[in-house]
Scaffold this active site. Structure first.
Site, PDB file in Angstrom:
ATOM      1  N   SER A 158      -8.235  -3.836   4.653  1.00  0.00           N
ATOM      2  CA  SER A 158      -7.393  -4.193   3.514  1.00  0.00           C
ATOM      3  C   SER A 158      -6.507  -5.398   3.782  1.00  0.00           C
ATOM      4  O   SER A 158      -6.259  -6.211   2.886  1.00  0.00           O
ATOM      5  CB  SER A 158      -6.543  -2.996   3.072  1.00  0.00           C
ATOM      6  N   HIS A 210      -1.062  -5.601   4.871  1.00  0.00           N
ATOM      7  CA  HIS A 210      -1.377  -6.196   3.566  1.00  0.00           C
ATOM      8  C   HIS A 210      -0.596  -7.481   3.349  1.00  0.00           C
ATOM      9  O   HIS A 210      -1.158  -8.522   3.001  1.00  0.00           O
ATOM     10  CB  HIS A 210      -1.057  -5.208   2.434  1.00  0.00           C
TER      11      HIS A 210
END
Length: 237
Positions: A158, A210
């Protein structure tokens, strides 16, 4: 259908092969590999490791691929100690957490976005450029997650996904002539998702990775797209 009101046609086939053709699948797979080989290799690798080295159960292989503990068991990171003891294995382990996933939902979500962004980049740039991008994003996003998250027990693509997203956005803004772009609605959705995940601050979500991945992709994309635009303008003149 469950209530018996709707009855299937007797001529309908219930044979799985009538809906899935292995030959057709193989042809499509080869075509996809020809268009975006690195993206597909990453997806296959992550899928295999999701079963061979599951992040949730943490077997020996998964432990071997975790981010290195640069505190060396002391809970205190000393830069001089890290430099003196740093090896190539440490460098590899700074990257490998992106290949680990904690479950089917985690895997599918990341692989869909890896394919979506990876194939767009490979359509206009060589695969080696995407490989370098993934490595750089992985190094920075994983390191930021380790430093600010306070644990080596994390993994997933991610952070890289958000880095690829940021990379494409900067190309779209700085050098649109490269035809590397995303729909506005998709950009809004991913930024909103990132904001919500960060605001909720769930323990099992690597927020630092992230944000670190996104910022790395933006910075990398700004430099690469800027150089590309300057070169393009020189060629025109």
């Amino acid at each position: 259908w469950k209530q018996g009101i709707i009855q299937p046609d007797k001529t309908d086939s219930v044979d799985f092969t009538s809906y899935f053709s292995s030959r057709e699948f193989l042809v499509k797979f080869v075509r996809a590999f020809a268009r975006a080989p690195l993206s597909l290799v990453v997806i296959i690798t992550c899928t295999v490791l999701a079963f061979a080295a599951p992040l949730a159960s943490m077997n020996e292989l998964a432990r071997a691929m975790l981010f290195p503990d640069f505190s060396f068991g002391t809970r205190l990171i000393n830069l001089e100690t890290v430099v003196n003891n740093f090896t190539f294995l440490h460098l590899m382990k700074m990257i490998t957490p992106i290949l680990l996933h904690g479950g089917l939902v985690h895997l599918v979500f990341n692989m869909l976005w890896t394919w979506e962004f990876g194939r767009r980049i490979e359509a206009v740039q060589p695969s080696w450029a995407l490989l370098m991008l993934i490595i750089v994003i992985a190094l920075f996003s994983n390191t930021i997650q380790f430093l600010y998250g306070g644990s080596i027990f994390f993994g997933g693509m991610s952070g890289v996904v958000y880095g690829l997203f940021g990379y494409i956005c900067l190309w779209q803004f700085i050098d649109p002539g490269k035809n590397l772009a995303l729909p506005g609605a998709l950009i809004f959705f991913l930024l909103l998702t990132l904001f919500i995940m960060t605001a909720i601050d769930l323990d099992f979500v690597a927020d630092e990775a992230h944000i670190g991945g996104l910022l790395t992709g933006v910075f990398y994309g700004a430099i690469a797209a800027g150089i590309s635009r300057i070169r393009r303008q020189k060629i025109k003149h």
